[in-house]
Design a protein around this motif. Structure first.
Motif, PDB file in Angstrom:
ATOM      1  N   THR A 169       0.827  -1.198   0.000  1.00 54.28           N
ATOM      2  CA  THR A 169       0.000   0.000   0.000  1.00 54.28           C
ATOM      3  C   THR A 169       0.868   1.257   0.000  1.00 54.28           C
ATOM      4  O   THR A 169       2.054   1.218   0.337  1.00 54.28           O
ATOM      5  CB  THR A 169      -0.920   0.038   1.225  1.00 54.28           C
ATOM      6  N   VAL A 170       0.267   2.369  -0.354  1.00 54.07           N
ATOM      7  CA  VAL A 170       0.990   3.640  -0.358  1.00 54.07           C
ATOM      8  C   VAL A 170       1.447   3.993   1.051  1.00 54.07           C
ATOM      9  O   VAL A 170       2.567   4.469   1.257  1.00 54.07           O
ATOM     10  CB  VAL A 170       0.107   4.759  -0.953  1.00 54.07           C
ATOM     11  N   ASP A 171       0.607   3.755   2.049  1.00 57.65           N
ATOM     12  CA  ASP A 171       0.992   4.064   3.427  1.00 57.65           C
ATOM     13  C   ASP A 171       2.143   3.193   3.902  1.00 57.65           C
ATOM     14  O   ASP A 171       2.989   3.651   4.693  1.00 57.65           O
ATOM     15  CB  ASP A 171      -0.207   3.929   4.361  1.00 57.65           C
ATOM     16  N   GLU A 172       2.196   1.944   3.442  1.00 58.68           N
ATOM     17  CA  GLU A 172       3.334   1.093   3.782  1.00 58.68           C
ATOM     18  C   GLU A 172       4.620   1.639   3.168  1.00 58.68           C
ATOM     19  O   GLU A 172       5.679   1.606   3.802  1.00 58.68           O
ATOM     20  CB  GLU A 172       3.073  -0.338   3.305  1.00 58.68           C
ATOM     21  N   LEU A 173       4.526   2.153   1.944  1.00 58.91           N
ATOM     22  CA  LEU A 173       5.696   2.769   1.325  1.00 58.91           C
ATOM     23  C   LEU A 173       6.137   4.003   2.115  1.00 58.91           C
ATOM     24  O   LEU A 173       7.334   4.222   2.333  1.00 58.91           O
ATOM     25  CB  LEU A 173       5.382   3.166  -0.117  1.00 58.91           C
ATOM     26  N   ILE A 174       5.176   4.807   2.555  1.00 61.96           N
ATOM     27  CA  ILE A 174       5.513   6.013   3.319  1.00 61.96           C
ATOM     28  C   ILE A 174       6.226   5.641   4.612  1.00 61.96           C
ATOM     29  O   ILE A 174       7.289   6.190   4.938  1.00 61.96           O
ATOM     30  CB  ILE A 174       4.239   6.837   3.608  1.00 61.96           C
TER      31      ILE A 174
END
Length: 231
Positions: A169-174
């Motif tokens: 997910t994008v939040d995991e990347l962040i």
């Protein structure tokens, strides 16, 4: 001097957040939008690096026997226009081989799935050299090899966030980017840095020191860990 495998892995595996422990300011919303709008190749590279981190963490956490077999090479020979059956080759590939593969990409993000291709390509080249050039086995005109996962390590059996970029997910990347002590090799999205700093990225990103950082000590993990958790 060559570092021990565990030391190399400890450097490579970064702190992975178990959840978002940072209040979401406007910077995080904007960061989500910026990441979603990245060129496909840049986003793919970040996803691959996260897959690499996840695979290393999984292997080092749950696979303590580094001699455990993860797969093997099978080869067949073509002679007189006819292929032989597939035959197992020795030695087999182990957890340690897989960790070394994941660590060995340099500036290229190597994933769990890419290691299977690496093992197959390496074995295929070695067998062709041995059979066709060194031993020159009579009648053999072609050698073909394939890598076969041990059933416990098949891509369908391991967590999807080791093999499928769509599971990242994008939040995991962040959270992963924030946890890094500095940008990953070849980081191609410098425009994200001003938005990562307010979320807790460290001085290695060019960010100002965080209020929780004590001079002379290692940075505090913004994801909720203890001081010194950064590699």
């Amino acid at each position: 001097m060559k570092l021990p495998l565990k030391a190399m892995a400890a450097i490579a595996v970064t702190v992975i957040a178990l959840g978002c422990s940072i209040v979401d300011p406007d910077d995080r919303d904007e960061l989500r939008r910026r990441i979603a709008a990245l060129p496909a190749d840049v986003l793919s590279d970040l996803q691959k690096r996260k897959l690499n981190t996840n695979a290393l963490k999984w292997l080092l956490t749950y696979k303590t026997d580094h001699n455990d077999q993860v797969g093997k090479l099978q080869c067949r020979l073509k002679a007189g226009g006819t292929w032989s059956g597939w035959n197992d080759q020795e030695p087999t590939y182990t957890v340690e081989d897989l960790i070394q593969c994941l660590l060995g990409g340099g500036n290229i993000a190597v994933t769990y799935m890419m290691c299977a291709d690496e093992f197959q390509g390496r074995g295929n080249a070695a067998m062709n050299l041995k059979i066709l050039h060194e031993e020159q086995v009579p009648g053999v005109t072609q050698v073909e090899c394939r890598f076969v996962w041990d059933f416990r390590y098949e891509p369908e059996k391991v967590p999807s966030d080791l093999t499928n970029p769509r599971s990242i997910t994008v939040d995991e990347l962040i959270d992963w980017l924030i946890s890094l002590p500095a940008p990953p090799p070849g980081f191609a999205a410098p425009q994200l840095v001003p938005l990562l700093c307010p979320l807790g990225a460290g001085p290695g990103w060019g960010c100002p020191p965080r209020p929780t950082d004590v001079p002379g000590e290692q940075p505090t993990d913004p994801t909720g860990g203890e001081p010194g958790d950064h590699p």
